[in-house]
Design a protein around this motif. Structure first.
Motif, PDB file in Angstrom:
ATOM      1  N   TYR A 347       0.817  -1.455  -0.225  1.00  0.00           N
ATOM      2  CA  TYR A 347      -0.177   0.485  -0.192  1.00  0.00           C
ATOM      3  C   TYR A 347       1.099   1.662   0.127  1.00  0.00           C
ATOM      4  O   TYR A 347       0.850   2.437  -0.201  1.00  0.00           O
ATOM      5  CB  TYR A 347      -0.942   0.334   0.965  1.00  0.00           C
ATOM      6  N   SER A 354      -4.494   3.058   4.536  1.00  0.00           N
ATOM      7  CA  SER A 354      -5.111   1.459   3.970  1.00  0.00           C
ATOM      8  C   SER A 354      -4.963   0.145   4.340  1.00  0.00           C
ATOM      9  O   SER A 354      -6.367  -0.225   4.478  1.00  0.00           O
ATOM     10  CB  SER A 354      -4.234   1.201   3.128  1.00  0.00           C
ATOM     11  N   TRP A 455      -4.656   2.587  -3.613  1.00  0.00           N
ATOM     12  CA  TRP A 455      -4.012   1.566  -3.126  1.00  0.00           C
ATOM     13  C   TRP A 455      -4.269   0.369  -2.708  1.00  0.00           C
ATOM     14  O   TRP A 455      -4.061  -1.166  -2.984  1.00  0.00           O
ATOM     15  CB  TRP A 455      -2.849   2.019  -2.567  1.00  0.00           C
TER      16      TRP A 455
END
Length: 559
Positions: A347, A354, A455
């Motif tokens: 990420y 994330s 992401w």
């Protein structure tokens, strides 16, 4: 500063940040090795020096203490073992006892080609890939169960049958003097974890010292960066962890002759690509040396037995284990093997945001059973969490909208005196208790979540080829008909109409083209990301419309 100017610069900053982040992934410096970085030395260096080499195409080269561990380029088909589980189709070569093929049964390369399955390891394929493991005895290199030794097996086909949770594949090796070893691969149901164990018996009258090692050799082909191919922005190459930190190694740097090494307890190594990983995890309490090397065509990540070998007394035995992972980067399975192994789901700098965002998405998905609806519901949750903050911002924007005619009069009156104009405007804002910068606050709040969503959708294999509804059959790829980006652009246009128009004609023109710019910009983003932004825009429209209505009613009551 004018609220709309802040908004424009905020959107521009968002695009610049994404471009900068992509540039860093492509050309930025590789992180420094972990603090434990040391030269391979002592017993580990001796083991490394003992590892045999063999001529083969595309073999990694490095300094003399980083051995070449490449399997033969051709093999006798009769010496191949096939292992079939519910998730994997694996080939093991008895000449070396290495895994030379791995196909993922549940993961087609493309959704419209269900029979074309992802292949992570193939000695004859492109990219090249094998996983080599072996055991070396001190002073007896040629008579050790290394990755070049000849093994035997009771069968050539192994299948995980119904009712069983695992299947063992036992490879046997023996010396004439009474030293023998069983190399046992254990494959589990519904899992990409593979346990490897060397069971060694010493039937001689002298002790032996045994040290295990392993290596992942992979083709070094990196996808060409393209806005039409989101997976090309996912990191491809070797990664290593010392148990706490996580480092990626740029293949271009390695191909220029660099060799990365460190020694640690509780570490692991892996070769990662978009959505998939091949990892080698030694026992958490063992101190191992790690190295990374590359040549023009391949890179190699390796873990070499270090510091202390295992001494097997005469008449004694020992079991030397390690763990492999060959499959999709499913975070639950990765975390069960090693706490930091989920970091292979790359990420980037927004991992702290994330990772929990994915956990929330996973929890919602478990409840609703659809990743698209999970994205929508999590967007609503985020909007609710920040509602008090965004509501205050929306109220300021609504008041700014009411003041627009008066601001226009001030501009006409002081058009030749910018300093006095600014002073008069600030006095009006103060008198009316309006924060002109408040309108940019929602954007600043959304930016990190937008990037975190980007992401999560790019890296989380759980959402790979996940359908939503109607024409959206893959949330991790762009909308094939660009419907969502067009709807998002229309929603952004409506949102602009609810906000105060910039008094400056130049700013007004810039703001008017932003929905078009963002429509084109988002057209090639994952559909799930566009769905998030579209949902968020719709919620913002509903919120701002309600606030505008309330403020207008209050203004009418005061009049």
């Amino acid at each position: 500063m004018d609220n709309q100017r802040l908004f424009s610069w905020g959107l521009f900053g968002l695009m610049v940040f994404i471009c900068w982040n992509t540039w860093q992934a492509d050309y930025g410096p590789r992180p420094a090795p972990p603090a434990q970085t040391t030269e391979v030395s002592g017993t580990a260096s001796t083991i490394a020096d003992q590892l045999p080499t063999i001529d083969a195409p595309s073999t990694p080269t490095a300094s003399s203490d980083v051995p070449v561990l490449t399997a033969p380029s051709s093999t006798d088909p009769s010496r191949l073992i096939r292992v079939s589980t519910d998730v994997l189709d694996v080939q093991i070569d008895l000449d070396g006892g290495n895994i030379v093929g791995a196909v993922l049964k549940r993961y087609p390369v493309a959704k419209n080609r269900p029979d074309d399955l992802v292949t992570l390891l193939s000695r004859d394929g492109n990219p090249y890939g094998v996983v080599q493991t072996g055991l070396l005895f001190a002073g007896s290199n040629e008579q050790s169960p290394s990755h070049l030794a000849s093994y035997e097996s009771a069968a050539r086909e192994y299948t995980l049958t119904d009712g069983n949770d695992f299947v063992d594949v036992a490879l046997t090796w023996a010396r004439d003097d009474g030293v023998s070893a069983r190399k046992v691969y254990r494959f589990f149901r519904d899992s990409y974890q593979i346990d490897v164990s060397f069971d060694v018996r010493n039937a001689t009258d002298t002790p032996i010292n045994a040290g295990p090692y392993g290596r992942i050799v992979r083709g070094a082909t990196i996808p060409e960066r393209s806005m039409f191919n989101v997976q090309s922005y996912s990191f491809t190459g070797p990664v290593m962890s010392d148990g706490s930190t996580y480092d990626k190694y740029d293949i271009d740097d390695l191909q220029e002759g660099e060799t990365a090494k460190f020694s640690t307890t509780g570490g692991w190594i892996a070769a990662i690509q978009y959505h998939f990983a091949i990892a080698l995890v030694p026992p958490p309490d063992a101190d191992w040396n790690y190295t990374v090397a590359a040549d023009a065509d391949t890179f190699s990540v390796s873990a070499l037995a270090s510091k202390a070998r295992t001494t097997i007394a005469p008449g004694g035995s020992a079991q030397l284990p390690l763990t492999l992972f060959i499959g999709p980067k499913l975070q639950k399975q990765l975390g069960a093997i090693s706490p930091k192994l989920p970091l292979t789901v790359d990420y980037g700098i927004l991992t702290l945001l994330s990772a929990p965002l994915f956990d929330v998405l996973q929890w919602v998905h478990n409840a609703v059973g659809n990743w698209g609806w999970a994205i929508i519901l999590v967007t609503v949750l985020i909007k609710l969490v920040f509602y008090p903050l965004t509501a205050a911002s929306g109220r300021s924007m609504a008041r700014m909208r009411e003041l627009a005619p008066r601001l226009k009069n001030l501009q006409d009156r002081y058009k030749d005196d910018r300093q006095e104009l600014s002073r008069q405007m600030m006095e009006m804002y103060k008198r009316e208790k309006i924060n002109p910068a408040a309108g940019c606050l929602p954007l600043l709040i959304q930016m990190p979540f937008f990037l975190a969503f980007y992401w999560v959708l790019l890296e989380s294999v759980e959402m790979r080829q996940a359908p939503f509804m109607l024409w959206i059959e893959d949330l991790s790829s762009r909308d094939p008909f660009f419907v969502l980006p067009l709807l998002m652009g229309a929603a952004m246009f409506i949102q602009q109409r609810l906000n105060p128009a910039p008094p400056d004609p130049v700013q007004a023109k810039v703001m008017s083209v932003l929905p078009v710019v963002f429509t084109v910009f988002f057209a090639f983003f994952p559909a799930g990301l566009v769905l998030y932004w579209f949902t968020n825009t719709l919620l913002t429209i509903a919120q701002q419309w309600r606030i505008n209505t309330v403020v207008a009613r209050e203004q009418a009551a005061r009049s």
